[in-house]
Scaffold this active site. Structure first.
Site, PDB file in Angstrom:
ATOM      1  CB  ALA A  61       7.808   7.815  -6.162  1.00  0.00           C
ATOM      2  N   GLY A 100      10.203   3.395  -4.796  1.00  0.00           N
ATOM      3  CA  GLY A 100      10.669   3.497  -5.725  1.00  0.00           C
ATOM      4  C   GLY A 100      12.442   4.231  -5.716  1.00  0.00           C
ATOM      5  CD  GLU A 103       9.779   0.277  -7.340  1.00  0.00           C
ATOM      6  OE1 GLU A 103       8.705   1.512  -7.213  1.00  0.00           O
ATOM      7  OE2 GLU A 103       8.652   0.224  -8.421  1.00  0.00           O
ATOM      8  CD  GLU A 123       5.970   0.790  -3.505  1.00  0.00           C
ATOM      9  OE1 GLU A 123       6.565   0.161  -3.172  1.00  0.00           O
ATOM     10  OE2 GLU A 123       7.554   1.077  -4.637  1.00  0.00           O
TER      11      GLU A 123
HETATM   12  C1  LIG Z   1      -3.027   9.055 -14.878  1.00  0.00           C
HETATM   13  C2  LIG Z   1      -3.490   7.416 -14.449  1.00  0.00           C
HETATM   14  C3  LIG Z   1      -1.375   7.187 -14.180  1.00  0.00           C
HETATM   15  C4  LIG Z   1      -0.561   5.611 -13.790  1.00  0.00           C
HETATM   16  C5  LIG Z   1       0.622   6.023 -13.389  1.00  0.00           C
HETATM   17  C6  LIG Z   1       1.576   6.888 -12.534  1.00  0.00           C
HETATM   18  C7  LIG Z   1       2.444   6.209 -12.590  1.00  0.00           C
HETATM   19  C8  LIG Z   1       3.782   7.305 -11.773  1.00  0.00           C
HETATM   20  C9  LIG Z   1       4.050   7.306 -10.447  1.00  0.00           C
HETATM   21  C10 LIG Z   1       4.902   6.477 -10.326  1.00  0.00           C
HETATM   22  C11 LIG Z   1       4.966   5.156  -8.616  1.00  0.00           C
HETATM   23  C12 LIG Z   1       6.136   4.408  -9.361  1.00  0.00           C
HETATM   24  C13 LIG Z   1       5.971   3.564  -7.841  1.00  0.00           C
HETATM   25  C14 LIG Z   1       6.752   4.153  -6.428  1.00  0.00           C
HETATM   26  C15 LIG Z   1       6.015   4.336  -5.692  1.00  0.00           C
HETATM   27  C16 LIG Z   1       6.650   4.737  -4.457  1.00  0.00           C
HETATM   28  O1  LIG Z   1       7.315   4.787  -4.295  1.00  0.00           O
HETATM   29  S1  LIG Z   1       5.319   5.757  -2.956  1.00  0.00           S
HETATM   30  C17 LIG Z   1       6.557   5.895  -1.953  1.00  0.00           C
HETATM   31  C18 LIG Z   1       6.959   4.887  -1.097  1.00  0.00           C
HETATM   32  N1  LIG Z   1       8.171   4.605  -0.185  1.00  0.00           N
HETATM   33  C19 LIG Z   1       7.017   5.339   1.122  1.00  0.00           C
HETATM   34  O2  LIG Z   1       6.332   4.819   1.096  1.00  0.00           O
HETATM   35  C20 LIG Z   1       8.130   5.740   1.934  1.00  0.00           C
HETATM   36  C21 LIG Z   1       7.714   6.979   3.470  1.00  0.00           C
HETATM   37  N2  LIG Z   1       8.571   7.401   3.750  1.00  0.00           N
HETATM   38  C22 LIG Z   1       9.024   6.630   5.274  1.00  0.00           C
HETATM   39  O3  LIG Z   1       8.380   5.646   5.453  1.00  0.00           O
HETATM   40  C23 LIG Z   1       9.339   7.570   6.074  1.00  0.00           C
HETATM   41  O4  LIG Z   1       9.478   8.744   5.671  1.00  0.00           O
HETATM   42  C24 LIG Z   1      11.318   7.403   6.491  1.00  0.00           C
HETATM   43  C25 LIG Z   1      11.743   7.595   4.579  1.00  0.00           C
HETATM   44  C26 LIG Z   1      11.242   5.687   6.594  1.00  0.00           C
HETATM   45  C27 LIG Z   1      11.662   7.925   6.844  1.00  0.00           C
HETATM   46  O5  LIG Z   1      11.026   8.029   8.141  1.00  0.00           O
HETATM   47  P1  LIG Z   1      11.422   9.438   9.843  1.00  0.00           P
HETATM   48  O6  LIG Z   1      12.980   9.913   9.476  1.00  0.00           O
HETATM   49  O7  LIG Z   1      10.092   8.900  10.688  1.00  0.00           O
HETATM   50  O8  LIG Z   1      10.851  10.778   8.306  1.00  0.00           O
HETATM   51  P2  LIG Z   1       9.015  11.396   8.191  1.00  0.00           P
HETATM   52  O9  LIG Z   1       8.769  12.044   9.422  1.00  0.00           O
HETATM   53  O10 LIG Z   1       8.541   9.785   8.511  1.00  0.00           O
HETATM   54  O11 LIG Z   1       9.704  11.757   6.814  1.00  0.00           O
HETATM   55  C28 LIG Z   1      10.432  13.088   7.178  1.00  0.00           C
HETATM   56  C29 LIG Z   1       9.579  14.167   6.133  1.00  0.00           C
HETATM   57  O12 LIG Z   1       9.772  13.628   5.316  1.00  0.00           O
HETATM   58  C30 LIG Z   1       8.435  13.578   4.394  1.00  0.00           C
HETATM   59  N3  LIG Z   1       8.813  12.208   3.017  1.00  0.00           N
HETATM   60  C31 LIG Z   1       8.889  10.890   3.612  1.00  0.00           C
HETATM   61  N4  LIG Z   1       8.332  10.275   2.589  1.00  0.00           N
HETATM   62  C32 LIG Z   1       8.291  11.082   1.735  1.00  0.00           C
HETATM   63  C33 LIG Z   1       8.097  10.388   0.503  1.00  0.00           C
HETATM   64  N5  LIG Z   1       7.878   9.675  -0.282  1.00  0.00           N
HETATM   65  N6  LIG Z   1       7.564  11.488  -0.552  1.00  0.00           N
HETATM   66  C34 LIG Z   1       7.241  12.930  -0.516  1.00  0.00           C
HETATM   67  N7  LIG Z   1       7.698  13.119   1.172  1.00  0.00           N
HETATM   68  C35 LIG Z   1       7.999  12.243   2.161  1.00  0.00           C
HETATM   69  C36 LIG Z   1       7.002  13.556   5.526  1.00  0.00           C
HETATM   70  O13 LIG Z   1       6.453  13.760   4.779  1.00  0.00           O
HETATM   71  C37 LIG Z   1       8.132  13.914   6.096  1.00  0.00           C
HETATM   72  O14 LIG Z   1       7.861  15.334   6.169  1.00  0.00           O
HETATM   73  P3  LIG Z   1       6.377  15.969   7.114  1.00  0.00           P
HETATM   74  O15 LIG Z   1       4.794  15.519   6.395  1.00  0.00           O
HETATM   75  O16 LIG Z   1       7.167  17.763   6.434  1.00  0.00           O
HETATM   76  O17 LIG Z   1       6.665  16.319   8.468  1.00  0.00           O
END
Ligand SMILES: CCCCCCCCCCCCC/C=C/C(=O)SCCNC(=O)CCNC(=O)[C@H](O)C(C)(C)COP(=O)(O)OP(=O)(O)OC[C@H]1O[C@@H](n2cnc3c(N)ncnc32)[C@H](O)[C@@H]1OP(=O)(O)O
Length: 719
Positions: A61, A100, A103, A123
């Site tokens: 997400a 996500g 998922e 997450e």
């Molecule tokens: C009011 C009540 C309401 C309640 C209910 C609401 C529900 C609504 C929501 C529903 C949610 C459903 C559940 C799902 C949740 C999720 O999916 S949470 C996200 C889970 N994913 C992660 O944790 C992965 C995070 N990312 C990483 O681990 C790494 O980025 C990578 C994918 C392995 C890649 O690594 P690498 O190549 O080293 O690059 P990075 O430098 O880490 O990242 C590059 C840039 O990308 C940005 N980024 C990475 N992941 C995300 C992301 N998921 N979302 C947004 N941005 C992301 C990262 O920040 C970097 O950018 P900069 O910060 O600008 O450098």
């Protein structure tokens, strides 16, 4: 945000497009909903493949879009529509399928992964749970124990492990999309009844209640007050005990409590802070985007004490050739054995060969002649370090970056002794250096941006959370420890015990309270620093002057403990007692309690009752106040730098986001008010005097932490 094409005549190919990680933003979710509909309604299309652009399936997400008002199609119905499709949908997983993203893949009927792909539900590390059906589908697919492991730790698995666990159906070394399309062609027209994970019964492990009880106990113990791991266990329990739709309801309920929590905000802040510190900048304006690092293929470590050994291990594990120098033959032999056995243990755990042949050992400093970078890790003695740096300048090839691993000495003074001060930077590792994630990269006024970039790049390669900081006594981490420990000593004088202080800090979430941590690190280290600063001098045992240095309040308690030879775990006693030297189980020590009573009596101090609130406010706010001074002095560029240092190097609870983030959550006005209160009560303690940046931030309406840099910039431009 999602592209649709038809390939091989009958396969609809949907490509997620949201660089850099194809996060599931509102636009991407809308794209998926639209393109799935297109594919399913196209009579020519018999099966569908979903993949991600640029070699990454999906990073989950879009965390940046999290907030109270979220737009776009929700994930759960989107994934349901895919699972309910009457045409096979295959996920082609390259790079990462996380959160996500996984998922979404679990909603597909088949999953094909590239051998280098990583999958996981991280997450929990963001203060959340897999709330797009992940907590309900994964246990149904791979069983409760394996799902609990993945969901409560958030760990990423390799494609090979994912295949073994049953998360993916096939792993390929070739083009994943081609393999997925081929697979999609082969399953076109087949029944999907057995491919919809939400319809699977959840495998029931024997002793279900006992299993969950055991896991919950373990999670609560290691979570140190974090809510998400506990909610993750509860969600998986729902999968094991309830029908899918009811389990999904429970998942939603649990997510609702996490989603808006301060802990989730803190953890997501740390996620972005960890990335923000990579975009470093020096006061000259040079920074990560303008400075090219020098390639480092071969490095040297000078001095093979505990620190040097850890650094050698870390460098070898990173794949570098390492020249390890120790002048004392006996120590060299000891170190070689220790380094080899650490590397062997690590390699065994990872199932790879130990990189022993990457290291060459020598007693002769001439052996560093052809290295690209040197890390000096000799004893903390300026004279000795200067001597080493002079030798290095004579021996090393031109351009070799010279790093000192000092935690307390002035690296500018060291740099001034070398003919090329621009090549000198500090690399402050934390012990054990091959385990601890933090690295402070310290620049001086003459360090070149290229040298800083080189140290930062090496830190990144070593998997460290590397933070660029300016040079000052203690840099950032240890400088902030001074007011923290000083307050703890004062609290002992005023009536607290080490147990009380530690309990308050551990209940707050620290992995170890200050006194247990000092016993582990060794009390003699701080004693040496205080002696060299002229603080820990022998004085008369009582009277006012015994507790005053340079006109301010000083507690000699820690010095007196050291004078007894109590250096912590290594001597079998410190703030606590241990069964024997080296033992790790801290026990309350009646000797120490009577020592404290006698000390107070000698100094005419009357013990009073001290509560946890006061311990936290005095220790943490004094530390935070110093954090503001560090920002004001330009030693750290922003609050994120300080917070990353504290979370990765000092056991600060991650779910509280670091000291500066914590201050913003408490409210800057409240922190200021409490500091003013304590400073009024203790006017002879300068660390409690609120710093002007804090006052300025409060005066400008306490902006959120991500806007502090603007205020700091303005402050610096006015100086
Ligand atoms: C009011 C009540 C309401 C309640 C209910 C609401 C529900 C609504 C929501 C529903 C949610 C459903 C559940 C799902 C949740 C999720 O999916 S949470 C996200 C889970 N994913 C992660 O944790 C992965 C995070 N990312 C990483 O681990 C790494 O980025 C990578 C994918 C392995 C890649 O690594 P690498 O190549 O080293 O690059 P990075 O430098 O880490 O990242 C590059 C840039 O990308 C940005 N980024 C990475 N992941 C995300 C992301 N998921 N979302 C947004 N941005 C992301 C990262 O920040 C970097 O950018 P900069 O910060 O600008 O450098």
């Amino acid at each position: 945000m999602a592209q649709y094409t038809r390939v091989s005549g009958i396969v609809g190919l949907i490509t997620l497009q949201n660089p850099p990680v194809n996060a599931l933003s509102a636009a991407v979710r809308q794209g998926i909903v639209d393109k799935v509909e297109t594919a399913l309604s196209d009579p020519k299309v018999k099966s569908v493949v979903i993949c991600g652009q640029n070699g990454i399936f999906c990073g989950g997400a879009d965390i940046k879009e999290f907030g109270p008002k979220m737009s776009g199609p929700p994930l759960i119905p989107m994934i349901h529509a895919i699972e309910a499709a009457n045409k096979p949908v295959v996920a082609a997983i390259e790079g990462s399928a996380l959160g996500g993203g996984l998922e979404l893949a679990l909603g597909c009927h088949y999953r094909i992964a590239h051998s280098k792909a990583r999958l996981g539900l991280p997450e929990v590390t963001l203060g959340l749970l897999p709330a797009a059906g992940g907590s309900q589908r994964l246990p149904r697919l791979i069983g409760v124990p394996a799902a609990l492991d993945l969901i409560t730790t958030g760990r990423h698995v390799t494609a090979a492990e994912a295949l073994q666990l049953g998360i993916v159906d096939q792993v390929t070394d070739n083009n994943t999309v081609d393999a997925a399309v081929k697979f999609a062609l082969s399953v076109a027209g087949q029944s999907l009844d057995a491919r919809r994970i939400s319809t699977y019964p959840c495998p029931q492990p024997s002793h279900l209640d006992a299993l969950f009880e055991e896991v919950m106990q373990k999670v609560r113990q290691s979570a140190r007050g974090a809510m998400a791991p506990v909610a993750c266990v509860q969600a998986v329990r729902a999968a094991a005990t309830l029908p899918y739709t009811q389990g999904l309801e429970r998942e939603k309920e649990l997510m609702a409590t996490l989603f808006t929590s301060g802990q989730a905000r803190a953890l997501q802040y740390i996620f972005f802070a960890q990335r923000a510190v990579g975009r470093w900048r020096m006061p000259s304006g040079a920074g990560w985007d303008t400075s090219k690092h020098r390639p480092v293929n071969k490095a040297a470590v000078i001095g093979l004490g505990t620190m040097g050994q850890g650094i050698t291990v870390a460098l070898a594990q990173t794949g570098l050739s390492v020249v390890a120098i120790e002048t004392q033959e006996k120590q060299l032999m000891k170190a070689k054995q220790a380094v080899s056995s650490t590397l062997e243990r690590g390699a065994k755990r990872r199932g790879v060969a130990p990189p022993l042949d990457r290291i060459s050992y020598s007693q002769n400093i001439q052996a560093v002649a052809d290295v690209d970078l040197v890390i000096e890790a000799v004893f903390e003695d300026m004279g000795l370090k200067m001597e080493v740096f002079q030798q290095l300048s004579a021996v090393c090839k031109p351009g070799t970056v010279l790093c000192t691993n000092t935690s307390a000495l002035d690296m500018d003074q060291l740099a001034s002794e070398t003919p090329n001060p621009e090549l000198v930077v500090g690399m402050h590792f934390f012990s054990p250096a091959h385990v601890m994630k933090l690295l402070e990269v310290v620049y001086g006024p003459r360090s070149s941006p290229q040298a800083v970039a080189t140290a930062m790049q090496l830190g990144k390669k070593m998997g460290k959370a590397s933070v660029v900081v300016g040079n000052c006594r203690g840099f950032v981490g240890n400088r902030m420890l001074m007011p923290y420990s000083e307050q703890a000593f004062f609290l002992l004088e005023e009536g607290a015990t080490p147990e009380l202080v530690d309990r308050a800090l551990e209940e707050f979430g620290f992995s170890m309270g200050l006194f247990r941590m000092s016993d582990l690190a060794g009390l003699d280290v701080g004693w040496r620093v205080r002696k060299s600063a002229g603080l820990a001098e022998p004085r008369e045992a009582s009277g006012q002057s015994a507790r005053i240095r340079k006109g301010y309040r000083y507690s000699p308690i820690a010095d007196l403990i050291c004078e007894q030879g109590r250096f912590g775990q290594k001597t079998g006693s410190g703030w606590y007692q241990y069964d024997k030297p080296g033992s790790r189980v801290a026990r309350s020590d009646p000797w120490l309690h009577s020592f404290l009573e006698q000390y107070r009596a000698r100094h005419g101090l009357v013990a009073r009752s001290i509560d946890h609130q006061e311990v936290l406010e005095r220790c943490l706010y004094a530390m935070i106040n110093e954090g503001f001074r560090i920002l004001e002095d330009g030693i750290a560029a922003g609050p994120e730098d300080i917070d990353v240092i504290y979370v990765f190097g000092y056991g600060w609870p991650r779910h509280r986001g670091g000291p500066m983030f914590y201050a913003s959550m408490v409210g800057l006005a409240k922190v200021l008010e409490r500091l003013e209160h304590y400073h009024q009560a203790h006017p002879d303690v300068p660390y409690l005097q609120p710093c002007s940046l804090l006052k300025r931030l409060v005066a400008s309406g306490s902006p959120p932490v991500h806007r502090w840099r603007e205020v700091i910039k303005k402050l610096h431009s006015q100086l």
